[in-house]
Design an enzyme around this catalytic site. Structure first.
Site, PDB file in Angstrom:
ATOM      1  N   GLU A 176       0.850  -1.208   0.000  1.00 34.45           N
ATOM      2  CA  GLU A 176       0.000   0.000   0.000  1.00 34.45           C
ATOM      3  C   GLU A 176       0.879   1.251   0.000  1.00 34.45           C
ATOM      4  OE1 GLU A 176      -3.296  -0.166   2.784  1.00 34.45           O
ATOM      5  OE2 GLU A 176      -4.167  -1.826   1.656  1.00 34.45           O
ATOM      6  N   GLU A 201      -4.953  -8.504  -0.828  1.00 28.06           N
ATOM      7  CA  GLU A 201      -5.760  -8.221   0.371  1.00 28.06           C
ATOM      8  C   GLU A 201      -7.191  -7.993  -0.075  1.00 28.06           C
ATOM      9  OE1 GLU A 201      -4.480  -5.297   3.284  1.00 28.06           O
ATOM     10  OE2 GLU A 201      -2.375  -5.773   2.899  1.00 28.06           O
TER      11      GLU A 201
HETATM   12  O1  AHR Z   1      -5.407  -6.077   6.602  1.00 25.42           O
HETATM   13  C1  AHR Z   1      -5.320  -4.934   7.393  1.00 25.42           C
HETATM   14  C2  AHR Z   1      -4.616  -3.773   6.702  1.00 25.42           C
HETATM   15  O2  AHR Z   1      -5.357  -3.355   5.608  1.00 25.42           O
HETATM   16  C3  AHR Z   1      -3.255  -4.050   6.116  1.00 25.42           C
HETATM   17  O3  AHR Z   1      -2.236  -3.976   7.061  1.00 25.42           O
HETATM   18  C4  AHR Z   1      -3.107  -2.957   5.119  1.00 25.42           C
HETATM   19  O4  AHR Z   1      -2.239  -3.313   4.057  1.00 25.42           O
HETATM   20  C5  AHR Z   1      -4.533  -2.676   4.676  1.00 25.42           C
HETATM   21  O5  AHR Z   1      -4.824  -1.341   4.691  1.00 25.42           O
END
Ligand code: AHR
Length: 514
Positions: A194, A317
């Site tokens: 991110e 994610e």
């Molecule tokens: O999964 C939780 C968080 O969500 C992670 O650390 C991050 O990459 C995303 O914003």
């Protein structure tokens, strides 16, 4: 009068369910598509809350049965799930993680503060060697995410050398001294997480330059070269995919995209994990369309910028994200897991399968005790969530060959302003040679009947499992009888027709016979 009577009968039929012969699903078993990579069923484990510490790692001295510190019960449940790979150590945690803190004798490792997640102490008990022990116990592949937020290219290069080196360089000898002679097998190595946000608030052009710079120095023996992953965009934003696929031409195997789903559709005031109205059931599930849309848009971009298809798209994610559970540390991302989450997972799978050519990995957030978890633990107890069962039902699709499907007369399911197709379907030829069909009936109150065909003909029968429950927010709680568990499902053809009756709010996965 006769007309009115007919209208009444029609209403009753629709009221009773979405009727047979209306919905028709045709699977083209003779037109194999791309392989559904098993890594679509990947997991994500971050140093966050009790996701690793307590949830999985209890330490070798714990009374909770463990193998070298990893809980036996959790590892056994994850092995049953055939977890293909695990991404570690974050997430935003990775953006501040210095790998040297996590090697050597555990009692000598530095204690830091997990500044991103709850401000709690991080004693670095789980580091590189412990992570690889976990994936080796699971029989899974390793996805290591390097720190580009506060790290350096030297640190990222040396971590890779430490893990994969074979000669007698001091850094490799250090690994041996720490108990590991044979190199670790690093399957995937990412630079940054991110980077548009917690990973450094960068612009895509700036990150593309940094990626090109850092990736130059990632060196491994040729037979232990991981796939290199660039951190991509978020939600509906395809800018990062575009910029990276245009500007990075070497040392890049995939771009990692993220997208979470909240009932409200907004970060602020996400909505509740349980005790929600039907409108929030639909608002949540209908948002899977945005995943389909962003993947379709990414495909167009990648096909233009990378026509040779060298760059995969990883969705590393995804999952549901609700308001913090009352009484919990908001930084621990603890949430209940209900039947709605199971359907959300299955709808994601169906979408990922339909983009299998580019989407070769996805990692649900997260494996244990955090966000849309597979397993919830408390002390020495554990419970398998509805999401766990959705993943388990879909195991036959791991490395299956996708098959085209056509769904006719799929009614719209609408509550308030939210709407979506009632039925979602996927199909594939499994490694066992069988044709598997995965179906989701998203309607929370009405069953759906559909006719299934393989090409022009109805198969003789189907056999598999169904996951449903009486309440939309049914869940499996510690110490209580589970409410969401799969049961057997089968149907036989009669008069040359095979009709499947999908219960309201259900997932059905079946193998086709004959
Ligand atoms: O999964 C939780 C968080 O969500 C992670 O650390 C991050 O990459 C995303 O914003």
């Amino acid at each position: 009068m006769k007309k009115q009577l007919l209208a009444l009968v029609a209403t009753l039929v629709v009221g009773a369910g979405v009727h047979a012969a209306d919905i028709k699903v045709v699977v083209s078993a003779d037109q194999p598509g791309p392989v559904i990579h098993r890594n679509i069923y990947g997991q994500f484990a971050e140093h966050l809350g009790t996701g690793i510490y307590e949830g999985m790692w209890v330490g070798p001295e714990s009374k909770i049965p463990n193998v070298r510190g990893w809980r036996k019960d959790v590892v056994a449940a994850l092995k049953d799930l055939k977890v293909p790979l695990v991404r570690w150590p974050g997430g935003c945690f990775a953006d501040e993680y210095h790998w040297r803190d996590g090697i050597g004798p555990r009692n000598k490792r530095p204690v830091k503060v997990n500044t991103h997640w709850g401000g709690v102490p991080e004693n670095n008990a789980v580091g590189t060697h412990e992570f690889f022990d976990l994936v080796e116990q699971l029989g899974a592949e390793a996805y290591v995410n390097a720190n580009m937020g506060t790290g350096t290219p030297q640190e990222a290069a040396e971590w890779l050398e430490y893990m994969t080196g074979e000669g007698n360089a001091t850094i490799v000898e250090q690994r041996r001294k720490n108990g590991r002679d044979k190199p670790f097998r690093v399957h995937y190595y990412a630079l940054g997480n991110e980077t548009w946000g917690c990973g450094g608030n960068m612009r895509p052009e700036y990150y593309a330059d940094l990626y090109r710079h850092w990736a130059t120095f990632l060196k491994t023996p040729a037979h232990n070269r991981p796939k290199f992953i660039a951190s991509g965009g978020n939600d509906k934003d395809t800018t990062w995919t575009d910029v990276l696929s245009k500007q990075v031409k070497h040392n890049i195997d995939a771009i990692a995209h993220h997208a979470y789903t909240f009932p409200s559709g907004k970060w602020e005031g996400k909505g509740s994990a349980a005790g929600f109205p039907e409108s929030e059931w639909v608002s949540m599930l209908s948002q899977v369309k945005k995943i389909d849309d962003v993947l379709a848009a990414s495909k167009v971009i990648l096909d233009k910028n990378d026509p040779q298809k060298k760059i995969a798209l990883y969705f590393d994610e995804w999952g549901s994200w609700y308001d913090p559970e009352p009484g919990s540390n908001p930084g621990f991302l603890v949430q209940r897991n209900t039947l709605r989450d199971a359907l959300l997972a299955a709808l994601h799978f169906n979408v990922f399968h339909s983009h299998a050519e580019r989407v070769q990995m996805s990692n649900v957030a997260q494996m244990v005790n955090v966000l849309q978890a597979m397993i919830l633990t408390s002390k020495d107890k554990l419970v398998l969530t509805p999401t766990y069962h959705a993943f388990k039902l879909y195991i036959p699709f791991q490395d299956a060959t996708s098959l085209p499907i056509k769904v006719e007369n799929n009614p719209t399911y609408k509550v308030d302003k939210f709407e979506m197709p009632t039925v979602s379907v996927t199909a594939g030829r499994g490694k066992d040679g069988k044709v598997w069909v995965g179906l989701v009936n998203s309607n929370a109150t009405k069953p759906a009947e559909l006719d299934l065909q393989l090409g022009a003909n109805a198969p003789k029968a189907v056999k598999g499992q169904v996951l449903t429950a009486s309440a939309m927010d049914a869940q499996n709680e510690l110490g209580k009888a589970p409410q969401v568990v799969p049961t057997a499902f089968e149907a036989q053809a009669t008069n040359g027709k095979l009709t499947l009756k999908l219960p309201a709010k259900s997932i059905v996965v079946v193998a086709v016979e004959g």
